[in-house]
Design a protein around this motif. Structure first.
Motif, mmCIF file in Angstrom:
data_model
loop_
_atom_site.group_PDB
_atom_site.id
_atom_site.type_symbol
_atom_site.label_atom_id
_atom_site.label_comp_id
_atom_site.label_asym_id
_atom_site.label_seq_id
_atom_site.Cartn_x
_atom_site.Cartn_y
_atom_site.Cartn_z
ATOM 1 N N LYS A 208 -94.976 7.616 -22.044
ATOM 2 C CA LYS A 208 -93.396 7.013 -22.202
ATOM 3 C C LYS A 208 -92.377 6.763 -22.095
ATOM 4 O O LYS A 208 -91.281 7.091 -23.399
ATOM 5 C CB LYS A 208 -92.324 7.742 -20.722
ATOM 6 N N HIS A 211 -93.262 5.896 -26.252
ATOM 7 C CA HIS A 211 -92.783 6.391 -27.345
ATOM 8 C C HIS A 211 -91.206 6.858 -27.274
ATOM 9 O O HIS A 211 -90.826 7.148 -28.872
ATOM 10 C CB HIS A 211 -93.057 7.851 -26.741
ATOM 11 N N ASN A 215 -89.452 5.468 -30.493
ATOM 12 C CA ASN A 215 -88.467 6.661 -31.672
ATOM 13 C C ASN A 215 -87.271 5.611 -32.199
ATOM 14 O O ASN A 215 -86.885 5.868 -33.010
ATOM 15 C CB ASN A 215 -88.308 7.484 -30.280
#
Length: 343
Positions: A208, A211, A215
């Motif tokens: 989590k 990612h 991003n």
């Protein structure tokens, strides 16, 4: 709420919290390594290595905050906020590595036990060391996550979860060592089984964090809820008739907005420019003074049906006098008019 917090104060607080964690991690790593060797516990030695990884993570985070704090310069026109995001991604990567190591350790010892080999029974000092580690690391998680939410820091949030991963690891170690010390025999296998369970929890958190930070590094747009809030702020700005081409991204803890707003085509360039200034002011009032806003004004013409931005935008009747009054009442323009009267 952190949007009003001063830029330097935010980074100073983050560094202070991380320094506290760094010294605790170093102390725990030394203590658990000593307990693991004296108590003849491979699990406790592995847990000490985990605490050492937290210590190294703290160094990475502090280094990242120190650089991210630097102001805008000639070679970094948008500041150094991305360094904070990079630090968070490195923490996520370290968590992935730690999860993999714990999983391999647990699987190897479980297979050893299934194969008929006996697992070594540890001494009680290893159990008490694990208990101290659980309490200390859970305290550090609660302290760090509270401060991370106050200053809205992804890197500090990632580091808080690294503290909790160590607390979970120590819980598993404590259960395994406790079963081995107080029950003995076949209960020794609980140590590696709990380690495998723990590795999946850490893996989920690591993915989590990794990612989310990646991003940001590749310029992903903000979430739909935040973009919707930005649209509403712009639409409610007096003089804006429609908006289009909204582009957003994060720069560290700040956001960047690139937008085209459409205004009454009867307005002159100066009046249209003042409306764009109002839009920028309203965005900064909501998202903080370090929000990057690039607002371009265009004459309003109804777009063909099917344009979602234009279709949802409110239409105001053309009233140039209303715009002039609105712009004249803006604090910046009042000061400008006051200076003109003095001459």
């Amino acid at each position: 709420m952190t949007r009003e917090m001063e830029y330097e104060e935010r980074f100073d607080q983050a560094v202070h919290v991380t320094w506290v964690g760094l010294f605790m991690n170093l102390g725990l790593a030394v203590f658990k390594l000593f307990a693991g060797i004296i108590g003849n516990s491979a699990a406790m030695i592995a847990d000490a290595v985990h605490s050492l990884s937290d210590f190294l993570t703290d160094i990475v985070v502090i280094f990242g905050f120190k650089i991210a704090k630097k102001p805008v310069d000639e070679s970094h026109n948008y500041g150094h906020g991305k360094i904070e995001t990079l630090s968070a991604s490195l923490v996520g990567l370290m968590l992935l590595i730690v999860a993999g190591q714990i999983m391999l350790y647990g699987l190897r010892n479980t297979l050893t036990f299934i194969g008929g080999d006996a697992l070594e029974q540890p001494a009680s000092i290893a159990f008490y060391a694990a208990l101290v580690s659980v309490v200390s690391k859970e305290f550090m998680y609660q302290y760090t996550i509270l401060e991370a939410r106050k200053i809205n820091s992804m890197a500090l949030t990632a580091n808080a979860w690294h503290h909790r991963s160590d607390a979970f690891s120590s819980v598993c170690t404590m259960i395994g060592i406790g079963a081995a010390v107080f029950l003995g025999g076949r209960w020794v296998v609980l140590d590696p089984l709990m380690a495998v369970f723990l590795s999946f929890i850490i893996l989920k958190v690591a993915l989590k964090i990794f990612h989310s930070s990646i991003n940001e590094l590749i310029e992903a747009s903000l979430d739909e809820e935040t973009e919707g809030e930005i649209r509403q702020i712009i639409k409610k700005t007096e003089g804006v008739k429609a908006l289009s081409n909204l582009k957003t991204r994060k720069i560290g803890n700040n956001i960047a907005v690139d937008i085209r707003v459409k205004v009454d085509n009867a307005l002159d360039i100066g009046e249209a420019n003042r409306i764009s200034i109002h839009v920028e002011h309203n965005l900064k009032k909501t998202f903080g003074p370090y929000t990057y806003a690039l607002v371009k004004t265009e004459p309003y013409e109804r777009e063909p049906l099917g344009n979602p931005d234009d279709d949802e935008s409110p239409e105001y009747p053309v009233n140039p006098e209303k715009h002039r009054i609105c712009l004249r009442n803006h604090p910046d323009n009042q000061r400008q008019n006051s200076k003109s009267r003095n001459y």
